[in-house]
Design an enzyme around this catalytic site. Structure first.
Site: not given
Length: 419
Positions: A168, A173
């Protein structure tokens, strides 16, 4: 990174989507003509969505799959992801708007009971995957406690090897309680969840990311991942950083955009959190480059260097010719998006002017054509918005000569060598 951070893997609809996509081998690449670039430019764009279209239209189904469900996505998130245009739609101004709002549909069930919120999550698992390159998006994020926007990628073997073995890459974020900070992270076997590897980047002066658009990018090569915000590199990872664990960033990944509400890392919304909240995406682009573009000088008439006056990174700082010194004010990167950058900002035509003699300046990168340039085999550096050439005023090579845009003449004061 937050010690309690969990990951939002989806072992439900996404795995089914991905497995079906793999079985069918339905992987498409979208490309279009790009202008010639300088030697140091990143390679051609391989995929993009500029989100052009009528207001209220759903995202392009040939590019995106809208996930659905309220499983909590491995993190006890509170939203139910829908396919409704009330949660993901174009705004008619070249943007995708993802909206998180309080739920009014009593028929929606989440892992904790009746769903409190709805939102959207889009992926390219069926339509586009790529190993290596530059992946970037220009996004204006939302704000508020419990709000969790993200731009990230998962390995295309998720359906067979599972997470975190698939890998990932979190390009951006943000959790609402950190309004001026974003995080870039990777997860893999032995370095997942709270042990993910990465770093945070904070805007100077305490500014909030939600106040404006910003460009979030990762440049991925076989032996490194490089994160940047608005052209400013803030983290580089290599296989040596995994502590002997497997480097799983060696196969195609797909792109995800989502806006979560609540979850183990951000916590739940509280009385201070306003709804609806929106994540506005100007574009998402991928190129075939394998590393960040190199910073290097741009030389013009008399061998003089293109220079940011005074070495200042303030908006509207003039651009000039100067004796070549090799300092940061003379180090430029030419990006696959057409930008030419120094000191974390873009070469810009003041006011987007198309007139001869328009001032060329340094300005916060904003994605407009006033900041897009093409470099030709004839060594012209032409502004896309104006259709005019970068020009040394008065045909001068003197120290401090200001740069402007001017109708292309082929003169020596409009010829530039990069590198």
């Amino acid at each position: 990174m937050a010690a309690h951070r969990a990951r939002r893997r989806s072992f439900g609809g996404l795995v089914l989507v991905l497995t079906a996509a793999l079985a069918a081998a339905v992987f498409m690449s979208f490309s279009g003509p790009v202008a010639p670039r300088a030697r140091a430019a990143v390679a051609a764009q391989t995929w993009s969505d500029e989100f052009d279209g009528a207001s209220g239209r759903a995202p392009d189904a040939t590019k995106w799959t809208l996930e659905t469900g309220g499983s909590g996505f491995g993190n006890h998130e509170l939203q139910y992801y829908t396919q409704s245009t009330s949660n993901a739609a174009l705004d008619g101004q070249g943007h995708l708007v993802i909206t998180a709002k309080k739920n009014t549909d009593t028929g929606l069930s989440c892992w904790y009971g009746p769903c409190q919120y709805t939102s959207a999550r889009l992926n390219t698992a069926r339509t586009f995957t790529q190993a290596y390159g530059r992946f970037e998006a220009r996004i204006k994020i939302p704000r508020g406690q419990g709000i969790w926007p993200a731009f990230w990628m998962l390995g295309n073997d998720l359906g067979t090897v599972g997470w975190p073995n698939s890998g990932e890459i979190d390009i951006m974020e943000n959790i609402g309680r950190e309004p001026n900070t974003v995080h870039g992270t990777v997860h893999g076997p032995g370095y997942s969840g709270a042990g993910g590897l990465g770093s945070a980047y904070s805007l100077p002066g305490g500014r909030a990311f939600a106040d404006d658009f910003h460009v979030f990018a990762v440049d991925w090569s076989p032996n490194s991942l490089v994160w940047s915000v608005d052209g400013i590199t803030y983290k580089t990872l290599t296989p040596a950083d995994t502590g002997g664990n497997k480097w799983v960033f060696d196969h195609p990944f797909f792109i995800i955009l989502n806006l979560a509400v609540g979850g183990d890392w951000p916590g739940s919304p509280d009385a201070s959190t306003a709804f609806p909240q929106t994540m506005t995406v100007d574009y998402v682009r991928a190129s075939s480059s394998g590393s960040a573009p190199a910073a290097q000088p741009v030389r013009g008439i008399g061998g003089m260097c293109v220079d940011v006056a005074g070495g200042s990174d303030a908006d509207r700082t003039p651009i000039q010719l100067h004796n070549c010194t090799g300092n940061a004010a003379q180090q430029w990167t030419v990006g696959g998006d057409g930008t030419v950058r120094a000191l974390g900002k873009c070469l810009d035509v003041a006011g987007g002017s198309t007139a001869d003699g328009a001032v060329v300046q340094l300005y916060t990168c904003n994605g407009t054509n006033a900041q897009k340039w093409t470099y030709s085999a004839a060594h012209d550096l032409t502004n896309v918005g104006a259709g005019k050439c970068l020009d040394a005023t008065g045909n001068s090579s003197a120290d401090g000569t200001r740069l402007q845009t001017w109708t292309c003449t082929g003169g020596a004061n409009q010829k530039w060598t990069i590198g």
